[in-house]
Design an enzyme around this catalytic site. Structure first.
Site, mmCIF file in Angstrom:
data_model
loop_
_atom_site.group_PDB
_atom_site.id
_atom_site.type_symbol
_atom_site.label_atom_id
_atom_site.label_comp_id
_atom_site.label_asym_id
_atom_site.label_seq_id
_atom_site.Cartn_x
_atom_site.Cartn_y
_atom_site.Cartn_z
ATOM 1 N N LEU A 50 2.181 -26.043 29.606
ATOM 2 C CA LEU A 50 1.986 -27.330 30.262
ATOM 3 C C LEU A 50 0.647 -27.272 30.981
ATOM 4 O O LEU A 50 0.249 -26.217 31.481
ATOM 5 C CB LEU A 50 3.086 -27.613 31.295
ATOM 6 C CG LEU A 50 4.514 -27.857 30.803
ATOM 7 C CD1 LEU A 50 5.434 -28.061 32.003
ATOM 8 C CD2 LEU A 50 4.583 -29.051 29.867
ATOM 9 N N ASP A 51 -0.039 -28.413 31.061
ATOM 10 C CA ASP A 51 -1.257 -28.471 31.863
ATOM 11 C C ASP A 51 -0.954 -28.031 33.290
ATOM 12 O O ASP A 51 0.153 -28.244 33.802
ATOM 13 C CB ASP A 51 -1.805 -29.903 31.916
ATOM 14 C CG ASP A 51 -2.432 -30.351 30.607
ATOM 15 O OD1 ASP A 51 -2.687 -29.495 29.748
ATOM 16 O OD2 ASP A 51 -2.654 -31.569 30.467
ATOM 17 N N MET A 52 -1.946 -27.468 33.936
ATOM 18 C CA MET A 52 -1.799 -27.053 35.330
ATOM 19 C C MET A 52 -1.304 -28.203 36.203
ATOM 20 O O MET A 52 -0.454 -28.016 37.083
ATOM 21 C CB MET A 52 -3.137 -26.537 35.856
ATOM 22 C CG MET A 52 -3.125 -26.096 37.307
ATOM 23 S SD MET A 52 -4.743 -25.426 37.785
ATOM 24 C CE MET A 52 -4.456 -25.021 39.504
ATOM 25 N N THR A 54 0.468 -30.803 35.363
ATOM 26 C CA THR A 54 1.738 -31.376 34.920
ATOM 27 C C THR A 54 2.901 -30.528 35.418
ATOM 28 O O THR A 54 2.870 -29.305 35.322
ATOM 29 C CB THR A 54 1.785 -31.455 33.382
ATOM 30 O OG1 THR A 54 0.669 -32.215 32.915
ATOM 31 C CG2 THR A 54 3.072 -32.103 32.902
#
Length: 204
Positions: A50-52, A54
């Protein structure tokens, strides 16, 4: 760290990752959910990211057979992923689909961009849940998993995700965090074959 663990056994750990924490160690920032869990539980393997910015559901494998099995489910699109987000403004219509190819914006990394010549296939379906005083609350169903896919696709709709410092203008930076959360993940358990349906509601 007090881990918000949604499921754990000898094969898997499913975590509710907080916004602002890397999924895996970065080139310069080594602090990550992966590192913290590995320090606590030992052997761990990266299945997806996951994106940082998110928050939400992320799965790690605790052995290599589990890694291979679940990773193949992601690669062959045999998982079901649902995200929840709040977008700027009032989104017209009730649902839709965005099919726009994405590639790295090399001069501006880590940003991505839409490119119909160099981009990779990226498809996102969306469903509007309603409107709030902040904007439009939506469910997002990514068929593919390109970097920043949901963020750039919402930008292309003209309604970027609130709190997105990469793809939203100043008007969208009204929150201290990105209002994007990995809410649901369905996959098959690598050993038991059980249908796993993980749900974790956002706190925004």
């Amino acid at each position: 760290m007090n881990f918000d663990i949604l499921y754990i056994d000898e094969h898997l750990i499913v975590l509710n990752k907080p916004a602002g924490l890397l999924s895996v160690p970065g080139r310069y920032n080594k602090d990550s959910a992966f590192g913290r869990l590995a320090a606590e539980y030992g052997e761990l393997h990266i299945i997806h990211r996951l994106d940082m910015d998110t928050s939400g559901i992320i799965v790690y494998a605790r052995n290599k057979p589990a890694l291979t099995h679940v990773q193949q489910q992601f690669e062959k699109q045999r998982t079901r992923k649902v995200y929840e987000a709040v977008l700027t403004g009032v989104l017209p219509g009730s649902h839709g689909c965005i099919n726009m190819p994405i590639c790295v914006d090399w001069p501006n990394r880590p940003l991505q961009k839409i490119s119909h010549t160099k981009g990779r296939y990226a498809l996102t379906r969306w469903q509007k849940l309603g409107t709030t005083d902040k904007g439009s609350r939506v469910e997002l169903y990514p068929k593919t998993g390109r970097s920043h896919q949901l963020r750039i696709h919402m930008q292309q709709l003209g309604h970027p995700i609130i709190g997105d410092v990469f793809y939203a203008g100043d008007a969208a930076r009204q929150e201290k965090r990105l209002l994007l959360h990995a809410r649901e993940l369905d996959f098959t358990h690598p050993v038991s074959g059980e249908a796993m349906a993980i749900v974790c509601r956002p706190d925004f």
